[in-house]
Design an enzyme around this catalytic site. Structure first.
Site, PDB file in Angstrom:
ATOM      1  N   GLU A 233       0.725  -1.237   0.093  1.00  0.00           N
ATOM      2  CA  GLU A 233      -0.119   0.027   0.009  1.00  0.00           C
ATOM      3  C   GLU A 233       1.101   1.259   0.027  1.00  0.00           C
ATOM      4  OE1 GLU A 233      -3.086  -0.144  -0.317  1.00  0.00           O
ATOM      5  OE2 GLU A 233      -3.809  -1.887   0.845  1.00  0.00           O
ATOM      6  N   GLU A 361       4.210  12.734  -5.513  1.00  0.00           N
ATOM      7  CA  GLU A 361       3.161  12.891  -4.365  1.00  0.00           C
ATOM      8  C   GLU A 361       3.673  14.012  -3.326  1.00  0.00           C
ATOM      9  OE1 GLU A 361       3.527   9.881  -1.285  1.00  0.00           O
ATOM     10  OE2 GLU A 361       1.329   9.714  -0.870  1.00  0.00           O
TER      11      GLU A 361
HETATM   12  P1  NAP Z   1       8.456   5.220   4.660  1.00  0.00           P
HETATM   13  O1  NAP Z   1       9.625   6.186   4.804  1.00  0.00           O
HETATM   14  O2  NAP Z   1       8.345   4.465   3.404  1.00  0.00           O
HETATM   15  O3  NAP Z   1       8.214   4.320   5.847  1.00  0.00           O
HETATM   16  C1  NAP Z   1       7.070   3.366   6.107  1.00  0.00           C
HETATM   17  C2  NAP Z   1       7.696   2.141   6.893  1.00  0.00           C
HETATM   18  O4  NAP Z   1       8.718   1.512   6.249  1.00  0.00           O
HETATM   19  C3  NAP Z   1       8.419   2.554   8.142  1.00  0.00           C
HETATM   20  O5  NAP Z   1       8.197   1.883   8.962  1.00  0.00           O
HETATM   21  C4  NAP Z   1       9.874   2.675   7.997  1.00  0.00           C
HETATM   22  O6  NAP Z   1      10.592   2.600   8.958  1.00  0.00           O
HETATM   23  C5  NAP Z   1       9.915   1.339   6.932  1.00  0.00           C
HETATM   24  N1  NAP Z   1      10.897   1.229   5.919  1.00  0.00           N
HETATM   25  C6  NAP Z   1      11.216   2.229   4.978  1.00  0.00           C
HETATM   26  N2  NAP Z   1      12.352   1.668   4.203  1.00  0.00           N
HETATM   27  C7  NAP Z   1      12.431   0.445   4.820  1.00  0.00           C
HETATM   28  C8  NAP Z   1      13.434  -0.449   4.525  1.00  0.00           C
HETATM   29  N3  NAP Z   1      14.358  -0.449   3.427  1.00  0.00           N
HETATM   30  N4  NAP Z   1      13.371  -1.731   5.103  1.00  0.00           N
HETATM   31  C9  NAP Z   1      12.499  -2.089   6.143  1.00  0.00           C
HETATM   32  N5  NAP Z   1      11.696  -1.016   6.497  1.00  0.00           N
HETATM   33  C10 NAP Z   1      11.539   0.211   5.780  1.00  0.00           C
HETATM   34  O7  NAP Z   1       6.972   6.028   4.413  1.00  0.00           O
HETATM   35  P2  NAP Z   1       6.398   7.004   5.520  1.00  0.00           P
HETATM   36  O8  NAP Z   1       7.193   8.326   5.269  1.00  0.00           O
HETATM   37  O9  NAP Z   1       6.597   6.688   6.740  1.00  0.00           O
HETATM   38  O10 NAP Z   1       4.972   7.072   5.128  1.00  0.00           O
HETATM   39  C11 NAP Z   1       4.464   7.963   4.153  1.00  0.00           C
HETATM   40  C12 NAP Z   1       4.186   7.107   2.728  1.00  0.00           C
HETATM   41  O11 NAP Z   1       3.236   5.887   3.123  1.00  0.00           O
HETATM   42  C13 NAP Z   1       3.406   8.044   1.831  1.00  0.00           C
HETATM   43  O12 NAP Z   1       4.095   7.792   0.476  1.00  0.00           O
HETATM   44  C14 NAP Z   1       2.092   7.516   1.810  1.00  0.00           C
HETATM   45  O13 NAP Z   1       1.221   7.894   0.709  1.00  0.00           O
HETATM   46  C15 NAP Z   1       2.379   6.093   2.146  1.00  0.00           C
HETATM   47  N6  NAP Z   1       0.969   5.580   2.837  1.00  0.00           N
HETATM   48  C16 NAP Z   1       0.255   4.692   1.938  1.00  0.00           C
HETATM   49  C17 NAP Z   1      -0.826   4.099   2.339  1.00  0.00           C
HETATM   50  C18 NAP Z   1      -1.737   3.248   1.359  1.00  0.00           C
HETATM   51  O14 NAP Z   1      -2.735   2.794   1.943  1.00  0.00           O
HETATM   52  N7  NAP Z   1      -1.698   3.225   0.127  1.00  0.00           N
HETATM   53  C19 NAP Z   1      -1.368   4.616   3.467  1.00  0.00           C
HETATM   54  C20 NAP Z   1      -0.803   5.420   4.284  1.00  0.00           C
HETATM   55  C21 NAP Z   1       0.633   5.762   3.971  1.00  0.00           C
HETATM   56  P3  NAP Z   1      11.575   3.760   9.691  1.00  0.00           P
HETATM   57  O15 NAP Z   1      10.322   4.662  10.239  1.00  0.00           O
HETATM   58  O16 NAP Z   1      12.218   3.193  10.663  1.00  0.00           O
HETATM   59  O17 NAP Z   1      12.160   4.439   8.575  1.00  0.00           O
END
Ligand code: NAP
Length: 457
Positions: A233, A361
């Site tokens: 997602e 985005e």
């Molecule tokens: P993010 O930076 O991708 O982080 C999301 C999660 O993934 C966090 O727990 C992060 O951990 C972890 N993570 C990132 N890279 C990783 C890796 N290489 N290995 C293991 N874990 C990893 O995203 P965000 O900034 O928190 O959230 C915003 C994004 O989520 C936006 O793009 C939004 O659109 C999307 N989103 C999508 C939905 C949907 O249903 N489609 C819903 C909500 C949000 P850390 O915090 O430790 O870095």
């Protein structure tokens, strides 16, 4: 949290104050959690669906009793206005009720007539499912994964976003206090590298990630290497189309909410406004009035409906996307000031397709507004996105709008309503927004083995 550090510090993004520091779990602690998950699964999968859904009643009660305290924790850790934190908890409660009522029916064997004495589909759990989750809805995102997944007989490991570690631990405690066996739902406090290794562990059977495109690619690549199923997602860049016959008096508040809820940090938010030329001036004027009236204040105050972003770097990224778009000709109609994690609600006009605010985005309170000639041009522009979460359209001619369903490449199409998640309806995206579905019957069947059983006498 700095790279290479062995602790996670949570920080209130609105005032920069440190909330708490948590040590990472050691490799041996994480191995113990994996083993426990495996042991518990062997028993948990044998329980009847009823035995599992019975626990949802106590989870419902515990969550509802802790609503005030947990809402405050959400607001302190990621900054959203307290009324939105409370609404998030309420939505989790609805979700629990939904699966309590429907899980047995969703997971029932499906008899299929063949030449066999008996043949049917049995929906069996897969085992331990790893969930990597984001901070923007720290309870809702986890619950919408965990409730159907556990009810289907799986066990769960959660790697939550570091900035909401308090929420992650509070969720684990809720499951334990509600009578779920120790090990059915466990929170991992660790870094990305360890998560990538855990994906390779044979105890983990599948991975779900809600987060950015970058994280999705990385996690899916690792899971692919180990031939494990993933559900992704990811981000979105939803178009919000406003046609000349839109009832602005009725829908303007919905349209504002579509962009500004959660201070603009929602994957399904309206991120590109495509407005038919004959209503453009009227829409811009009325929309701007509403944006100016947003109450930007202490997020713990019930009257506040706009807040800081969840981290200062997120506000900085948004500011850069705006600034690069201004270089290409975008005009600031309202807003565009930043103070640390606070980014003022902003309206941009004179938008073109080559700008970051159109292509990428934008995760914050930003509304880029484009003029379009008619419905066909709007639909064409709406699809000009690498993302595919949803499109929304506002028009009194819902019949014509509903003929466009096939032209929408996204996971959702909402007419006279903002794109939103609902426990009763499937949720998910296409293209760079990911794949797989959460919620509804579709969601509970994502992490099951759809087993064919064929019996001859
Ligand atoms: P993010 O930076 O991708 O982080 C999301 C999660 O993934 C966090 O727990 C992060 O951990 C972890 N993570 C990132 N890279 C990783 C890796 N290489 N290995 C293991 N874990 C990893 O995203 P965000 O900034 O928190 O959230 C915003 C994004 O989520 C936006 O793009 C939004 O659109 C999307 N989103 C999508 C939905 C949907 O249903 N489609 C819903 C909500 C949000 P850390 O915090 O430790 O870095």
């Amino acid at each position: 949290m700095s790279k290479g550090s062995k602790t996670i510090e949570t920080i209130n993004p609105c005032n920069g104050e440190s909330l708490k520091t948590y040590p990472y779990q050691t490799d041996s602690e994480i191995n113990d959690k994996l083993k426990l998950a495996d042991t518990i699964f062997a028993d948990w999968k044998t329980k009847s669906i009823n035995e599992r859904t019975e626990l949802l009643d106590s989870l419902y009660n515990n969550l509802s009793h802790s609503k005030e305290k947990l809402s405050e924790l959400i607001t302190l850790e990621m900054g959203k206005p307290i009324t939105e934190s409370k609404a998030e908890i309420d939505k989790c409660l609805l979700l629990i009720q939904f699966y309590k009522k429907n899980a047995e029916q969703f997971l029932a064997d499906v008899l299929i007539e063949t030449e066999a004495h008996e043949s049917y589909i049995s929906y069996d759990p897969l085992g331990c499912i790893l969930a990597v989750m984001p901070w923007n809805y720290p309870f809702w995102q986890v619950f919408r994964f965990a409730i159907p997944t556990l009810t289907a007989g799986n066990v769960a490991l959660l790697k939550h976003a570091s900035n909401v570690t308090g929420c992650a631990l509070a969720i684990e405690e809720l499951f334990l206090d509600s009578g779920f066996p120790k090990g059915a739902f466990q929170t991992l406090l660790t870094n990305h590298d360890t998560i990538e290794k855990i994906i390779g562990n044979t105890i983990v059977k599948a991975v779900t990630l809600t987060g950015s495109e970058k994280a999705g690619k990385s996690i899916a690549a690792t899971a692919g290497k180990h031939l494990k199923k993933t559900l992704l997602e990811l981000g979105g860049n939803n178009a919000c189309i406003i046609l000349k016959d839109a009832d602005l008096d009725k829908y303007l508040d919905t349209i504002v909410k579509a962009r500004m809820q959660n201070s603009g940090q929602s994957c399904i938010a309206a991120k590109r406004f495509l407005v038919e030329e004959t209503i453009y001036d009227e829409f811009l004027e009325k929309f701007t009035e509403k944006i100016k009236a947003l109450n930007y204040n202490n997020p713990l105050d019930d009257k506040t409906n706009m807040s800081c972003l969840a981290r200062p770097d997120l506000a900085e990224t948004l500011e850069q996307q705006v600034s690069k778009s201004i270089d290409k000709g975008a005009k600031v109609h309202y807003g565009n000031t930043r103070d640390k994690a606070y980014y003022q609600p902003t309206i941009l006009t004179n938008i073109s397709e080559d700008m970051d605010v159109f292509k990428e985005e934008t995760f914050g309170p930003l509304a880029p507004i484009m003029k379009v000639k008619n419905l066909d041009e709007a639909i064409k522009l709406a699809s000009k996105s690498s993302f595919g979460l949803g499109t929304m359209i506002f028009t009194e001619d819902y019949k014509t709008a509903s003929k466009k369903v096939l032209d929408i490449e996204d996971g959702a199409y909402f007419i006279n309503e903002l794109v939103k998640s609902d426990p009763r309806l499937p949720f998910g995206g296409t293209k760079a927004s990911g794949y797989g579905r959460e919620l509804s019957k579709e969601g509970i069947l994502e992490f099951v083995n759809k087993k064919t059983v064929f019996i001859n006498k």
